[in-house]
Design a protein around this motif. Structure first.
Motif, PDB file in Angstrom:
ATOM      1  N   GLN A  37      12.519   2.340  48.953  1.00 10.84           N
ATOM      2  CA  GLN A  37      13.833   1.853  48.545  1.00 10.84           C
ATOM      3  C   GLN A  37      14.583   2.948  47.801  1.00 10.84           C
ATOM      4  OE1 GLN A  37      13.682  -1.665  46.112  1.00 10.84           O
ATOM      5  NE2 GLN A  37      15.815  -1.520  45.453  1.00 10.84           N
ATOM      6  N   THR A  79      10.159  -6.133  52.824  1.00 11.09           N
ATOM      7  CA  THR A  79      11.353  -6.075  53.675  1.00 11.09           C
ATOM      8  C   THR A  79      10.989  -6.443  55.109  1.00 11.09           C
ATOM      9  OG1 THR A  79      12.226  -4.300  52.283  1.00 11.09           O
ATOM     10  CG2 THR A  79      13.255  -4.616  54.437  1.00 11.09           C
ATOM     11  N   PRO A 130       9.399  -3.367  47.959  1.00 15.67           N
ATOM     12  CA  PRO A 130      10.056  -2.911  49.191  1.00 15.67           C
ATOM     13  C   PRO A 130       9.240  -3.188  50.447  1.00 15.67           C
ATOM     14  CG  PRO A 130      10.191  -1.227  47.488  1.00 15.67           C
ATOM     15  CD  PRO A 130       9.264  -2.282  46.967  1.00 15.67           C
ATOM     16  N   LEU A 169      16.630  -0.558  51.919  1.00 16.38           N
ATOM     17  CA  LEU A 169      15.166  -0.614  51.989  1.00 16.38           C
ATOM     18  C   LEU A 169      14.678  -0.467  53.422  1.00 16.38           C
ATOM     19  CD1 LEU A 169      16.252  -3.201  49.976  1.00 16.38           C
ATOM     20  CD2 LEU A 169      13.881  -2.968  49.250  1.00 16.38           C
TER      21      LEU A 169
END
Length: 342
Positions: free
Chosen positions: A123, A42, A39, A105
């Motif tokens: 997430q 992101t 995550p 996320l």
């Protein structure tokens, strides 16, 4: 006969093990599916990005495994944050098993020092899994003389069994312009995924990944307003995963001669063995191409090197990535994530 034995083994495990352990599907091109990996990745391009990953594993078998994942993420400079969305579907031909995931996320970017950046991410995903119990074969249906199925078992199951649950995940990534190290934990809450009103926890998945980029002499100048040149580099990376009783190591190198990428990976843990069989799984070859400054495509193939070699058909994998939006304004002192492209 082999297929029948596999069926019996699977059914026995499914119905007699309360602590059944499942393993998440995987991608050989795990850096081309960044939100699925960690995550914290992101928004890691510092602009907008959309990508699709497709994997067909063991196509030579009658019951293959297919996984498709699509994601969208974007980075906000004002909030120093990344926002993302991921959708994943995994299918297994046996019992028509299917798993669907929809997740959101968030990541935060922090400048630790002049050349070190820390990204953290979280997430939350919604899962739905279903399978068809009607395709199960039990011992009392089998003629042990010729190995044929001789009739119904008498067991009564619903035609379609479903289970829904939420899963929470988190990760972190520390990097400089030439190196990175990251960690992620998926299914932190270990949700119950049982189809038969018992407890069957989805085990946490731990992933450690790291790498280092070696820069070569730059190539020709690009046709851009900025004074940029083609990148020439080699990147060495590893990714170690552990989930329940399973563990796995991916290690490889990727050569980047912009716009071409060529890579090779080894998957397995050669120092470990099960019943005196060493855990060698695959050798992976990859080729990728930047179709233009924003669009890239890659294909990889898993050459099986375990005892299943020659029977499974390996695994085919494709990835497509599109970057969009304005690049966040950078200075020479900014730190850029040097991760693998695929």
């Amino acid at each position: 006969m082999k297929r029948l034995l596999l069926t019996i083994t699977f059914v026995f495990t499914l119905l007699h093990s309360v602590d059944l352990k499942a393993q998440d599907p995987q991608f050989s091109q795990f850096y081309a599916s960044p939100l699925y990996l960690n995550p914290a990745l992101t928004g890691s391009t510092d602009r907008g990005r959309v990508g699709v990953n497709y994997r067909n594993q063991w196509p030579s078998l009658s019951h293959s495994f297919t996984t498709i994942s699509a994601y969208l993420d974007y980075f906000s400079k004002a909030a120093e944050s990344g926002f993302g969305f991921i959708v994943t579907e995994h299918k297994e031909g046996f019992l028509n098993f299917r798993s669907n995931e929809i997740g959101g996320l968030y990541s935060y970017k922090m400048q630790v020092s002049s050349d070190v950046v820390l990204r953290t991410g979280v997430q939350l995903s919604y899962f739905q899994k279903d399978l068809n119990f009607e395709d199960l074969v039990f011992g009392n249906q089998i003629d042990i003389v010729n190995g044929q199925v001789i009739g119904p078992s008498g067991e009564i199951f619903e035609r379609g069994a479903k289970v829904n649950f939420l899963s929470a995940s988190a990760g972190a990534l520390l990097y400089t312009n030439l190196a990175w190290i990251g960690f992620s934990t998926h299914h932190i809450n270990e949700p119950n995924q049982s189809f038969i009103d018992q407890e069957s926890k989805l085990a946490r998945k731990y992933s450690w990944h790291a790498g280092y980029k070696i820069m070569f002499a730059r190539g020709r100048r690009l046709r851009t307003v900025a004074y940029q040149f083609q990148e020439r580099s080699a990147t060495i990376a590893i990714n170690y995963k552990k989930q329940g009783g399973f563990n796995q190591l991916d290690a490889g190198v990727q050569l980047y001669f912009q716009p071409l990428v060529i890579g090779g990976w080894y998957r397995g843990i050669p120092v470990q063995s099960v019943n005196k069989v060493f855990k060698n799984e695959s050798i992976i070859g990859l080729v990728g191409l930047e179709l233009n400054s924003n669009l890239s495509f890659a294909y990889s193939y898993d050459f099986t090197v375990s005892r299943l070699a020659g029977a499974t058909g390996g695994a085919h994998e494709f990835s497509l990535t599109l970057n969009f939006g304005k690049i966040v304004k950078r200075t020479r002192r900014d730190t850029i994530l040097p991760c693998f492209k695929y």
